[in-house]
Design a protein around this motif. Structure first.
Motif, PDB file in Angstrom:
ATOM      1  N   ILE A 212      -3.326  35.143  17.907  1.00 21.40           N
ATOM      2  CA  ILE A 212      -3.091  33.714  18.142  1.00 21.40           C
ATOM      3  C   ILE A 212      -3.912  33.335  19.367  1.00 21.40           C
ATOM      4  CG2 ILE A 212      -1.403  31.912  18.626  1.00 21.40           C
ATOM      5  CD1 ILE A 212       0.722  33.651  17.318  1.00 21.40           C
ATOM      6  N   TRP A 213      -4.893  32.474  19.158  1.00 19.07           N
ATOM      7  CA  TRP A 213      -5.826  32.123  20.231  1.00 19.07           C
ATOM      8  C   TRP A 213      -5.394  30.806  20.867  1.00 19.07           C
ATOM      9  CZ3 TRP A 213      -9.577  35.388  21.903  1.00 19.07           C
ATOM     10  CH2 TRP A 213     -10.426  34.898  22.910  1.00 19.07           C
ATOM     11  N   THR A 214      -4.872  30.894  22.091  1.00 20.05           N
ATOM     12  CA  THR A 214      -4.398  29.696  22.792  1.00 20.05           C
ATOM     13  C   THR A 214      -5.301  29.302  23.955  1.00 20.05           C
ATOM     14  OG1 THR A 214      -3.005  30.801  24.455  1.00 20.05           O
ATOM     15  CG2 THR A 214      -2.034  30.452  22.271  1.00 20.05           C
ATOM     16  N   LEU A 215      -6.254  30.147  24.313  1.00 18.69           N
ATOM     17  CA  LEU A 215      -7.090  29.897  25.486  1.00 18.69           C
ATOM     18  C   LEU A 215      -7.953  28.642  25.290  1.00 18.69           C
ATOM     19  CD1 LEU A 215      -8.182  30.880  28.240  1.00 18.69           C
ATOM     20  CD2 LEU A 215      -9.871  32.230  26.972  1.00 18.69           C
ATOM     21  N   ALA A 216      -7.821  27.696  26.196  1.00 18.13           N
ATOM     22  CA  ALA A 216      -8.600  26.446  26.126  1.00 18.13           C
ATOM     23  C   ALA A 216      -8.408  25.664  27.414  1.00 18.13           C
ATOM     24  CB  ALA A 216      -8.171  25.602  24.927  1.00 18.13           C
ATOM     25  N   ILE A 217      -9.221  24.649  27.591  1.00 14.09           N
ATOM     26  CA  ILE A 217      -9.052  23.669  28.665  1.00 14.09           C
ATOM     27  C   ILE A 217      -8.358  22.451  28.065  1.00 14.09           C
ATOM     28  CG2 ILE A 217     -10.191  22.205  30.362  1.00 14.09           C
ATOM     29  CD1 ILE A 217     -10.504  25.152  30.963  1.00 14.09           C
ATOM     30  N   THR A 218      -7.258  22.033  28.647  1.00 12.12           N
ATOM     31  CA  THR A 218      -6.534  20.883  28.115  1.00 12.12           C
ATOM     32  C   THR A 218      -7.327  19.596  28.343  1.00 12.12           C
ATOM     33  OG1 THR A 218      -5.353  20.475  30.186  1.00 12.12           O
ATOM     34  CG2 THR A 218      -4.336  22.022  28.622  1.00 12.12           C
ATOM     35  N   PRO A 219      -7.051  18.556  27.553  1.00 11.87           N
ATOM     36  CA  PRO A 219      -7.764  17.279  27.745  1.00 11.87           C
ATOM     37  C   PRO A 219      -7.632  16.746  29.169  1.00 11.87           C
ATOM     38  CG  PRO A 219      -6.593  17.253  25.667  1.00 11.87           C
ATOM     39  CD  PRO A 219      -6.167  18.512  26.376  1.00 11.87           C
TER      40      PRO A 219
ATOM     41  N   LYS B   5      -7.161  18.422  32.050  1.00 10.25           N
ATOM     42  CA  LYS B   5      -7.986  19.201  32.975  1.00 10.25           C
ATOM     43  C   LYS B   5      -9.468  19.003  32.706  1.00 10.25           C
ATOM     44  CE  LYS B   5      -4.613  22.857  33.963  1.00 10.25           C
ATOM     45  NZ  LYS B   5      -4.319  24.318  33.881  1.00 10.25           N
ATOM     46  N   ALA B   6      -9.819  18.776  31.432  1.00 11.43           N
ATOM     47  CA  ALA B   6     -11.233  18.630  31.071  1.00 11.43           C
ATOM     48  C   ALA B   6     -11.880  17.440  31.760  1.00 11.43           C
ATOM     49  CB  ALA B   6     -11.359  18.486  29.556  1.00 11.43           C
ATOM     50  N   LYS B   7     -11.095  16.424  32.069  1.00 12.36           N
ATOM     51  CA  LYS B   7     -11.639  15.216  32.701  1.00 12.36           C
ATOM     52  C   LYS B   7     -12.210  15.494  34.089  1.00 12.36           C
ATOM     53  CE  LYS B   7      -8.458  12.087  30.291  1.00 12.36           C
ATOM     54  NZ  LYS B   7      -7.334  11.129  30.441  1.00 12.36           N
ATOM     55  N   SER B   8     -11.724  16.539  34.738  1.00 10.64           N
ATOM     56  CA  SER B   8     -12.160  16.817  36.112  1.00 10.64           C
ATOM     57  C   SER B   8     -13.051  18.056  36.207  1.00 10.64           C
ATOM     58  CB  SER B   8     -10.940  17.001  37.016  1.00 10.64           C
ATOM     59  OG  SER B   8     -10.144  18.102  36.574  1.00 10.64           O
ATOM     60  N   MET B   9     -13.524  18.573  35.069  1.00  9.67           N
ATOM     61  CA  MET B   9     -14.337  19.780  35.072  1.00  9.67           C
ATOM     62  C   MET B   9     -15.717  19.501  34.495  1.00  9.67           C
ATOM     63  SD  MET B   9     -11.553  22.649  33.803  1.00  9.67           S
ATOM     64  CE  MET B   9     -12.808  23.954  33.888  1.00  9.67           C
TER      65      MET B   9
ATOM     66  N   TRP C  49     -18.705  19.563  32.002  1.00 10.71           N
ATOM     67  CA  TRP C  49     -18.623  19.665  30.556  1.00 10.71           C
ATOM     68  C   TRP C  49     -19.046  21.040  30.039  1.00 10.71           C
ATOM     69  CZ3 TRP C  49     -16.257  18.256  26.543  1.00 10.71           C
ATOM     70  CH2 TRP C  49     -16.772  18.511  25.264  1.00 10.71           C
ATOM     71  N   ASP C  50     -20.080  21.612  30.625  1.00  9.38           N
ATOM     72  CA  ASP C  50     -20.552  22.924  30.172  1.00  9.38           C
ATOM     73  C   ASP C  50     -19.453  23.977  30.285  1.00  9.38           C
ATOM     74  OD1 ASP C  50     -22.984  21.861  29.589  1.00  9.38           O
ATOM     75  OD2 ASP C  50     -24.021  22.677  31.353  1.00  9.38           O
ATOM     76  N   GLU C  51     -18.644  23.900  31.346  1.00  7.55           N
ATOM     77  CA  GLU C  51     -17.560  24.855  31.531  1.00  7.55           C
ATOM     78  C   GLU C  51     -16.449  24.614  30.518  1.00  7.55           C
ATOM     79  OE1 GLU C  51     -15.281  27.986  33.201  1.00  7.55           O
ATOM     80  OE2 GLU C  51     -17.413  27.473  33.219  1.00  7.55           O
ATOM     81  N   VAL C  52     -16.147  23.351  30.263  1.00  4.34           N
ATOM     82  CA  VAL C  52     -15.114  23.020  29.271  1.00  4.34           C
ATOM     83  C   VAL C  52     -15.510  23.567  27.898  1.00  4.34           C
ATOM     84  CG1 VAL C  52     -13.951  21.141  28.052  1.00  4.34           C
ATOM     85  CG2 VAL C  52     -14.356  20.970  30.514  1.00  4.34           C
ATOM     86  N   LYS C  53     -16.750  23.331  27.503  1.00  7.76           N
ATOM     87  CA  LYS C  53     -17.217  23.799  26.203  1.00  7.76           C
ATOM     88  C   LYS C  53     -17.260  25.324  26.144  1.00  7.76           C
ATOM     89  CE  LYS C  53     -20.888  23.272  22.786  1.00  7.76           C
ATOM     90  NZ  LYS C  53     -22.187  22.630  22.441  1.00  7.76           N
TER      91      LYS C  53
ATOM     92  N   MET D 271     -11.192  10.543  23.925  1.00 12.12           N
ATOM     93  CA  MET D 271     -12.084  11.571  24.475  1.00 12.12           C
ATOM     94  C   MET D 271     -13.015  12.119  23.397  1.00 12.12           C
ATOM     95  SD  MET D 271      -9.620  13.636  27.168  1.00 12.12           S
ATOM     96  CE  MET D 271     -10.989  14.662  27.734  1.00 12.12           C
ATOM     97  N   ALA D 272     -13.902  11.263  22.916  1.00 13.24           N
ATOM     98  CA  ALA D 272     -14.726  11.569  21.745  1.00 13.24           C
ATOM     99  C   ALA D 272     -15.473  12.900  21.863  1.00 13.24           C
ATOM    100  CB  ALA D 272     -15.712  10.433  21.499  1.00 13.24           C
ATOM    101  N   GLN D 273     -16.147  13.120  22.989  1.00  9.77           N
ATOM    102  CA  GLN D 273     -16.934  14.336  23.136  1.00  9.77           C
ATOM    103  C   GLN D 273     -16.042  15.578  23.061  1.00  9.77           C
ATOM    104  OE1 GLN D 273     -18.840  14.938  26.985  1.00  9.77           O
ATOM    105  NE2 GLN D 273     -20.615  15.904  26.026  1.00  9.77           N
ATOM    106  N   TYR D 274     -14.907  15.520  23.738  1.00  5.56           N
ATOM    107  CA  TYR D 274     -13.966  16.642  23.749  1.00  5.56           C
ATOM    108  C   TYR D 274     -13.384  16.864  22.354  1.00  5.56           C
ATOM    109  CZ  TYR D 274      -9.803  19.395  24.948  1.00  5.56           C
ATOM    110  OH  TYR D 274      -8.830  20.364  25.008  1.00  5.56           O
TER     111      TYR D 274
END
Length: 243
Positions: A78-85, A87-91, A93-97, A144-147
Motif C-alpha cells: 500500500i503506497w501512501t507516500l506523497a506530498i499533500t495538496p 504542503k505542495a503549495k509551499s514546496m 514543484w520539482d520536489e513535489v513531483k 490545483m490543476a498542475q498537482y
C-alpha cells in the motif's frame, strides 16, 4: 501475507500499521520511511508487534541491495507516500513531483524486481491517490490543476506498469476525499466546510485503512476505489472484525 507500507511515519500509514499488527492474516509488516518507524501506540490486545519491521530508505529513487533483500517475498504493498495538496503549495514543484510520482514508480519497480517473476500469485499494489486527481491529461481541473494532473498521471503510470506485467502485478488506486481523525473537531469542521463549498466527501482514517487492507488481502473489487467505495468496504471490514 507479507505487506509493505510506504510513508510509514504518515497519518494513514500509522493506522495501517496499527490495524495490520492486529490482523492474524498479515504475518509480516514492513514500513518504508526515511527514518525509523516506531510501533504505533494503543495497539489492541491481540496485536503482534513482533511481525513489524521498520526499513529505512534514505533515497526513494534508489534502493540498495540490502533494502531490496528485505522486500523479497512481499505479497502486497500500500503506497501512501506523497506530498499533500496543502504542503505542495509551499514546496518547489520539482520536489513535489519527485516525491509523488518518481518515488512511487521507483518503489514499484524496486518491489517488483525484489519479488522476482517466479511467484505463483501477483503482487497486489494499491496506490493511495486522491479524489481530485485527474487521469485525463487533456482536462483542466478546477482544484490545483498542475498537482491534480500530476497525481492522475501517476495513477496512469502505476496501472500501465501493472498492465505490462499482468501475471506478476495486480494494481488499483484508492481515491479518498478528506481523511479524518475520529474525534477531531478541527477535522470535522474542515470536512463540513469542504462539503458545502466543493462537495468534497470525507472518510475516517480508520475506515480507509480497513478498506485498503481488505482489498490487498482479498483482491481488488474495482479500479479506481472512490471515497464511497472505500467507506462501504471499510465499514463492512470493521464490522466483520468485531464479530
Amino acid at each position: 501475507m507479507k505487506l509493505i507500507i510506504s510513508g510509514g511515519t504518515g497519518f494513514v500509514a500509522t493506522e495501517l500499521i496499527r490495524q495490520s499488527l492486529n490482523n492474524p492474516r498479515i504475518t509480516s509488516v514492513l514500513a518504508l520511511a526515511r527514518r525509523p518507524v516506531d510501533v504505533p501506540q494503543n495497539l489492541g490486545p491481540k496485536s503482534d508487534s513482533g511481525k513489524f519491521k521498520s526499513v529505512v530508505v534514505h533515497d526513494f529513487d534508489h534502493y540498495p541491495e540490502d533494502v531490496k533483500k528485505q522486500l523479497e517475498g512481499a505479497d502486497a504493498c500500500i503506497w501512501t507516500l506523497a506530498i499533500t495538496p496543502t504542503k505542495a503549495k509551499s514546496m518547489p514543484w520539482d520536489e513535489v513531483k519527485r516525491v509523488c510520482q518518481n518515488y512511487t514508480m521507483s518503489g514499484l519497480q524496486a518491489i517488483f524486481e525484489a519479488r522476482g517473476t517466479s511467484t505463483s500469485t501477483p503482487l497486489r499494489f494499491l496506490y493511495m491517490s486522491g479524489i481530485a486527481a485527474e487521469r485525463d491529461q487533456t482536462k483542466t481541473p478546477r482544484f490545483m490543476a498542475q498537482y491534480s494532473l500530476m497525481r492522475g498521471e501517476t495513477e496512469n503510470q502505476v496501472l500501465a506498469f501493472a498492465g505490462s506485467h499482468p501475471e506478476q502485478i495486480d494494481a488499483s488506486v484508492a481515491k479518498p476525499g478528506l481523511i479524518l481523525q475520529p474525534g477531531s473537531i478541527f477535522h470535522w469542521l474542515r470536512a463540513t466546510l469542504l462539503w458545502w463549498m466543493a462537495s468534497v466527501p470525507s472518510i475516517s482514517v480508520v475506515e480507509i485503512s480497513a478498506a485498503m487492507l481488505e482489498q490487498v488481502m482479498d483482491g481488488f473489487e474495482k479500479d479506481p476505489l472512490m471515497n464511497d467505495d472505500l467507506a462501504r468496504i471499510g465499514q463492512k471490514a470493521m464490522s466483520n472484525n468485531r464479530n
